[in-house]
Design an enzyme around this catalytic site. Sequence first.
Site, PDB file in Angstrom:
ATOM      1  N   ASP A   9      -3.217  -5.168  -2.343  1.00  0.00           N
ATOM      2  CA  ASP A   9      -2.239  -5.421  -3.388  1.00  0.00           C
ATOM      3  C   ASP A   9      -0.914  -5.832  -2.749  1.00  0.00           C
ATOM      4  O   ASP A   9      -0.681  -5.596  -1.558  1.00  0.00           O
ATOM      5  CB  ASP A   9      -2.074  -4.142  -4.222  1.00  0.00           C
ATOM      6  CG  ASP A   9      -1.104  -4.300  -5.373  1.00  0.00           C
ATOM      7  OD1 ASP A   9      -1.083  -5.381  -5.982  1.00  0.00           O
ATOM      8  OD2 ASP A   9      -0.358  -3.343  -5.642  1.00  0.00           O
ATOM      9  N   ASP A  11       2.797  -5.858  -4.560  1.00  0.00           N
ATOM     10  CA  ASP A  11       3.950  -5.052  -4.958  1.00  0.00           C
ATOM     11  C   ASP A  11       3.596  -3.563  -4.941  1.00  0.00           C
ATOM     12  O   ASP A  11       2.617  -3.136  -5.552  1.00  0.00           O
ATOM     13  CB  ASP A  11       4.420  -5.458  -6.357  1.00  0.00           C
ATOM     14  CG  ASP A  11       4.802  -6.930  -6.425  1.00  0.00           C
ATOM     15  OD1 ASP A  11       4.954  -7.550  -5.354  1.00  0.00           O
ATOM     16  OD2 ASP A  11       4.922  -7.463  -7.545  1.00  0.00           O
ATOM     17  N   ASP A 130      -1.477   0.521  -5.046  1.00  0.00           N
ATOM     18  CA  ASP A 130      -0.742   1.679  -5.560  1.00  0.00           C
ATOM     19  C   ASP A 130      -0.981   1.930  -7.043  1.00  0.00           C
ATOM     20  O   ASP A 130      -0.320   2.784  -7.631  1.00  0.00           O
ATOM     21  CB  ASP A 130       0.766   1.493  -5.320  1.00  0.00           C
ATOM     22  CG  ASP A 130       1.349   0.373  -6.162  1.00  0.00           C
ATOM     23  OD1 ASP A 130       0.679  -0.675  -6.310  1.00  0.00           O
ATOM     24  OD2 ASP A 130       2.470   0.542  -6.685  1.00  0.00           O
TER      25      ASP A 130
END
Length: 371
Positions: A9, A11, A130
């Site tokens: 991922d 961000d 996240d």
Amino acid sequence: MKKKALFIDRDGTLVVEPPIDYQLDNLDKLEFYPKVFRNLYFIRKNLDFEFVMVTNQDGLGTPSFPEDTFWPAHNKMLKTLDGEGIVFDDILIDKSFPEDNAPTRKPRTGMLGKYMTGDYDLEQSFVIGDRQTDVELAKNLGCKAIFMQDEFVLPDELKDICVLQTTDWDVISEFLFAGERKAEVKRTTKETDIYVALNLDGKGQCQISTGLGFFDHMLEQIGKHSGMDLTIQVKGDLHVDEHHTIEDTAIALGEAIYKALGDKRGIERYGYSLPMDDCLCSVALDFGGRAWLVWDAEFHRERVGDMPTEMFLHFFKSLSDSAKMNLNIKAEGANEHHKIEGIFKALARALKMAKKRDIFNYELPSTKGVI
């Protein structure tokens, strides 16, 4: 040989996700995630994963997120990573809104078709991100997830997919490079039935039941203060006495520690002493592969709680023998409870120090070449 991939991922994983609007739409917002450079470079240099960036960018190209505000920061991020030897083999960006339910939007796999044709070993690949959707993507791909959150509790159906939960890129590199340090031991005799499971790199979570309350309390000190996740379940012949339960638990725990340490590359090896109120307790430990116990502690009560004080020496001797470690234990003080609890806590801190592993110095801590 099939290829492996890290589906990473963007961000909240590579860069810090901007607060409030969650859009990295100008250079002032560009902030890299702590420790990301040295660890991604280390992984890229030493392991054989392809790097695949997979990111949702809500409404990219619409008035709410114009592309001319997106690309300068994105390209600056890529250029900076490239300058540190970190190159992505593929970059996949979904531009839809969540309500569009697009097949290309994580956790759906519409952008990832070429990785699902059989050319990639997805069981040995990982999604790193996240958000819960990153863990869901791992499940949909048939790989495992590394979840970059500390406190977030995943639903039960995703817990087996998540093999590591941390916000520390050092821990991620260690896991990918050197593997898990977990062990299970089952020991069954005519006198006891024991199950021990531990994770040397856990968070000090304990589930312990031996039938002896004070012994449970002491074993919990080992897990809590060493940072090990520790499960110990014991059914022993307590109708006879406590001896077999305590001795066999030490044997099984020591065996589990020995197994989890593996080849011991990169560990500190040594460790510790601490005070506890009126007592000073010292436990010096060496994971050098040779069992030895020096015991300098006297107790003037027959029992502490429901545990015979004569069994403390026997516990540590059995533990030392089974884990193949040196233990030098000394304790002084007046309060017997504090004295023995201090010893267990000092052992835990010695374990924490000695088991610490440094993958950037991944050598055996010995001039012999083997321990």
